[in-house]
Design a protein around this motif. Structure first.
Motif, mmCIF file in Angstrom:
data_model
loop_
_atom_site.group_PDB
_atom_site.id
_atom_site.type_symbol
_atom_site.label_atom_id
_atom_site.label_comp_id
_atom_site.label_asym_id
_atom_site.label_seq_id
_atom_site.Cartn_x
_atom_site.Cartn_y
_atom_site.Cartn_z
ATOM 1 N N LEU A 156 6.072 -5.602 -0.741
ATOM 2 C CA LEU A 156 5.099 -6.656 -0.463
ATOM 3 C C LEU A 156 5.338 -7.277 0.910
ATOM 4 N N ARG A 157 6.607 -7.411 1.294
ATOM 5 C CA ARG A 157 6.929 -7.979 2.602
ATOM 6 C C ARG A 157 6.424 -7.067 3.714
ATOM 7 N N PHE A 158 6.584 -5.764 3.553
ATOM 8 C CA PHE A 158 6.130 -4.825 4.574
ATOM 9 C C PHE A 158 4.617 -4.887 4.735
ATOM 10 N N VAL A 159 3.898 -4.884 3.626
ATOM 11 C CA VAL A 159 2.435 -4.960 3.685
ATOM 12 C C VAL A 159 1.996 -6.247 4.379
ATOM 13 N N LYS A 160 2.652 -7.346 4.048
ATOM 14 C CA LYS A 160 2.319 -8.637 4.671
ATOM 15 C C LYS A 160 2.594 -8.605 6.173
ATOM 16 N N ASP A 161 3.741 -8.027 6.564
ATOM 17 C CA ASP A 161 4.095 -7.970 7.980
ATOM 18 C C ASP A 161 3.095 -7.119 8.765
ATOM 19 N N VAL A 162 2.694 -5.990 8.200
ATOM 20 C CA VAL A 162 1.740 -5.118 8.892
ATOM 21 C C VAL A 162 0.396 -5.813 9.035
ATOM 22 N N ARG A 163 -0.066 -6.445 7.974
ATOM 23 C CA ARG A 163 -1.372 -7.118 8.048
ATOM 24 C C ARG A 163 -1.345 -8.292 9.012
ATOM 25 N N ARG A 164 -0.195 -8.926 9.163
ATOM 26 C CA ARG A 164 -0.082 -10.003 10.144
ATOM 27 C C ARG A 164 -0.236 -9.441 11.554
ATOM 28 N N LEU A 165 0.325 -8.245 11.790
ATOM 29 C CA LEU A 165 0.229 -7.629 13.113
ATOM 30 C C LEU A 165 -1.114 -6.966 13.363
ATOM 31 N N ARG A 166 -1.733 -6.418 12.305
ATOM 32 C CA ARG A 166 -2.995 -5.664 12.436
ATOM 33 C C ARG A 166 -3.815 -5.907 11.178
ATOM 34 N N PRO A 167 -4.589 -6.961 11.137
ATOM 35 C CA PRO A 167 -5.279 -7.364 9.895
ATOM 36 C C PRO A 167 -6.196 -6.294 9.314
ATOM 37 N N GLN A 168 -6.745 -5.411 10.138
ATOM 38 C CA GLN A 168 -7.699 -4.418 9.629
ATOM 39 C C GLN A 168 -7.022 -3.212 8.986
ATOM 40 N N THR A 169 -5.700 -3.197 8.934
ATOM 41 C CA THR A 169 -4.985 -2.055 8.356
ATOM 42 C C THR A 169 -5.314 -1.897 6.873
ATOM 43 N N SER A 170 -5.577 -0.657 6.477
ATOM 44 C CA SER A 170 -5.725 -0.351 5.052
ATOM 45 C C SER A 170 -4.508 0.440 4.607
ATOM 46 N N PHE A 171 -4.223 0.358 3.306
ATOM 47 C CA PHE A 171 -3.044 1.023 2.761
ATOM 48 C C PHE A 171 -3.439 1.986 1.659
ATOM 49 N N HIS B 218 -10.506 -0.083 -4.568
ATOM 50 C CA HIS B 218 -11.256 0.692 -3.575
ATOM 51 C C HIS B 218 -12.659 0.118 -3.386
ATOM 52 N N LEU B 219 -13.296 -0.274 -4.480
ATOM 53 C CA LEU B 219 -14.626 -0.885 -4.378
ATOM 54 C C LEU B 219 -14.578 -2.175 -3.572
ATOM 55 N N ALA B 220 -13.542 -2.968 -3.797
ATOM 56 C CA ALA B 220 -13.392 -4.206 -3.027
ATOM 57 C C ALA B 220 -13.197 -3.899 -1.550
ATOM 58 N N HIS B 221 -12.449 -2.845 -1.265
ATOM 59 C CA HIS B 221 -12.245 -2.435 0.127
ATOM 60 C C HIS B 221 -13.567 -1.997 0.761
ATOM 61 N N LEU B 222 -14.353 -1.204 0.030
ATOM 62 C CA LEU B 222 -15.652 -0.765 0.550
ATOM 63 C C LEU B 222 -16.562 -1.964 0.812
ATOM 64 N N ASP B 223 -16.579 -2.903 -0.118
ATOM 65 C CA ASP B 223 -17.391 -4.121 0.067
ATOM 66 C C ASP B 223 -17.016 -4.826 1.370
ATOM 67 N N GLY B 224 -15.714 -4.904 1.635
ATOM 68 C CA GLY B 224 -15.242 -5.599 2.826
ATOM 69 C C GLY B 224 -15.569 -4.889 4.122
#
Length: 424
Positions: A276-291, A361-367
């Motif tokens: 969870l920390r890694f995902v948070k750190d990446v999104r802080r640096l690049r908010p549009q990142t998908s996982f 995935h549906l939530a991601h597509l919506d976004g």
């Protein structure tokens, strides 16, 4: 049939190696042959390979069928005993033209079919130079092979051997060769890619390699990584995430589970909090990142509460592209000797975890609707955005990089309309 046909199962590394196999077999003068490059990740993958071999023999009764790959390495007798199979090559042997020159004649015994070395004795990974990857608009480069870790569920180290890296200069040369052939997107692949460089002089990291590639091969328009182990992410990789627009904002994580006790029993090196920390750190640096992420349902001793923690991790991390595997006991692994769950329960939990993945995935597509994206158009009427989301692209030419506006989705992939290049 004539020529060499390759049937590939499994990972991107196998896809890359299949092109090397084809080139080496043709170099050896092999003709009227089918090469089956197998996967050993699950029992189902092995079953599918055996099924494909039988079908290939029915459809091509006079062709020579050669089986190789991870399943052939770990279960060589299984394939050698199949009447449809003419030869079995190990993961090291499949990359050498000499192996295809030294094939046995038809009608030999199971033992004589085998050309499988002790993979643990292999200490290096020779760079393999190819110009083309059949059917793909993005090019794969093998930067690493094997794995030094021994996760309790995984048979792959016994199919691939210990970790070994391709020297940086050879990777740069291959990237340059592929971009000169017209590929604008490169994907770096390996069995445990984030362990890259530990066996090389100076111990360069995967992030440092990626930096060198983007600096020395400016024609690379988009650079991606295959599956990574987030606990091994280095500072150079984080720099790329933060500052390099050619490094694509999509990471596929080898999570496997979301419960600390199960992760411990798997012998994974990260905890739930680490992921969870890694995902948070990446999104802080690049908010549009998908996982994306691999997760296993129904691991031995998994309780309903432990399973709920896996579901919860996927939800909390917002995994847009979730790959779910029902646990499959692999002979020779320590997890296969642990108390097993009922198979019906394993399948039921996998279905529930997949349903969670579909919701995410549906939530991601919506976004994504309403955003502007650059697409790399593929051969099947689809394309991928920079964050690796599928888009329908009717009428667009394969290999084009085009700017679009996302107008909607159909639950599986996005829909678009072309946008002006200077507005994207």
């Amino acid at each position: 049939m004539s020529g060499v046909e390759v049937i590939t199962f499994g990972c991107r590394l196998n896809t890359y190696e299949s092109e090397v196999m084809r080139a080496q077999a043709e170099k050896a003068g092999l003709n009227n042959a089918i090469l089956v490059n197998t996967c050993a990740v699950t029992g189902e993958a092995v079953r599918q390979a055996r099924q494909a071999i039988r079908r290939a023999r029915r459809e091509n009764p006079h062709a020579r069928i050669i089986v190789t790959g991870c399943a052939a390495q770990t279960e060589k007798a299984t394939f050698a005993e199949m009447a449809e199979v003419d030869a079995v090559l190990g993961n090291e042997e499949k990359l050498s033209s000499q192996s295809y020159r030294a094939l046995p004649d038809f009608g030999v015994s199971a033992e004589e079919k085998l050309r499988v070395n002790d993979i643990m004795s292999v200490r290096g990974t020779a760079p393999q130079m190819i110009k083309h990857i059949d059917g793909h608009v993005r090019a794969f480069i093998q930067v690493q092979n094997g794995c030094d870790h021994r996760c309790t569920f995984c048979i792959i180290p016994y199919g691939r051997g210990n970790s070994r890296s391709v020297p940086m200069g050879a990777v740069v040369d291959q990237a340059r060769r592929l971009t000169e052939s017209g590929y604008s997107e490169i994907v770096l692949t390996g069995v445990d890619a984030t362990s890259y460089g530990a066996d090389l002089p100076g111990e360069p990291t995967l992030g440092l390699l990626a930096k060198a590639l983007l600096k020395q091969v400016p024609d690379i328009r988009r650079l991606r990584l295959s599956s990574i182990d987030s606990i091994e992410a280095d500072r150079h990789l984080m720099d790329l995430i933060a500052d390099e627009p050619r490094f694509m904002p999509h990471l596929h994580l080898s999570l496997q589970h979301g419960d600390d006790m199960i992760l411990k029993r798997m012998k994974r090196r990260h905890s739930r909090a680490d992921a969870l920390r890694f995902v948070k750190d990446v999104r802080r640096l690049r908010p549009q990142t998908s996982f994306g992420a691999d997760m296993i349902a129904g691991f031995p001793t998994e309780t309903e509460e432990m399973f709920a923690n896996a579901v919860g991790l996927a939800e909390k991390a917002g995994i847009a592209h979730l790959h779910v595997f029902p646990y499959s006991p692999r002979p020779g692994t320590s997890a296969a000797r642990m108390p097993q769950l009922d198979r019906a329960l394993v399948k039921e939990r996998a279905a529930r975890l997949r349903a969670t993945g579909q919701t995410l995935h549906l939530a991601h597509l919506d976004g994504m609707v309403g955003t502007r994206q650059w697409l790399l158009v593929e051969n099947n009427g689809l394309a991928h955005t920079e964050n690796f989301t599928l888009v329908a692209t009717p009428g667009l030419r394969p290999r084009d990089l085009v700017p679009v506006t996302i107008t909607g989705h159909n639950g599986k992939h996005l829909e678009m309309q072309l946008a002006a290049a200077d507005a994207a």
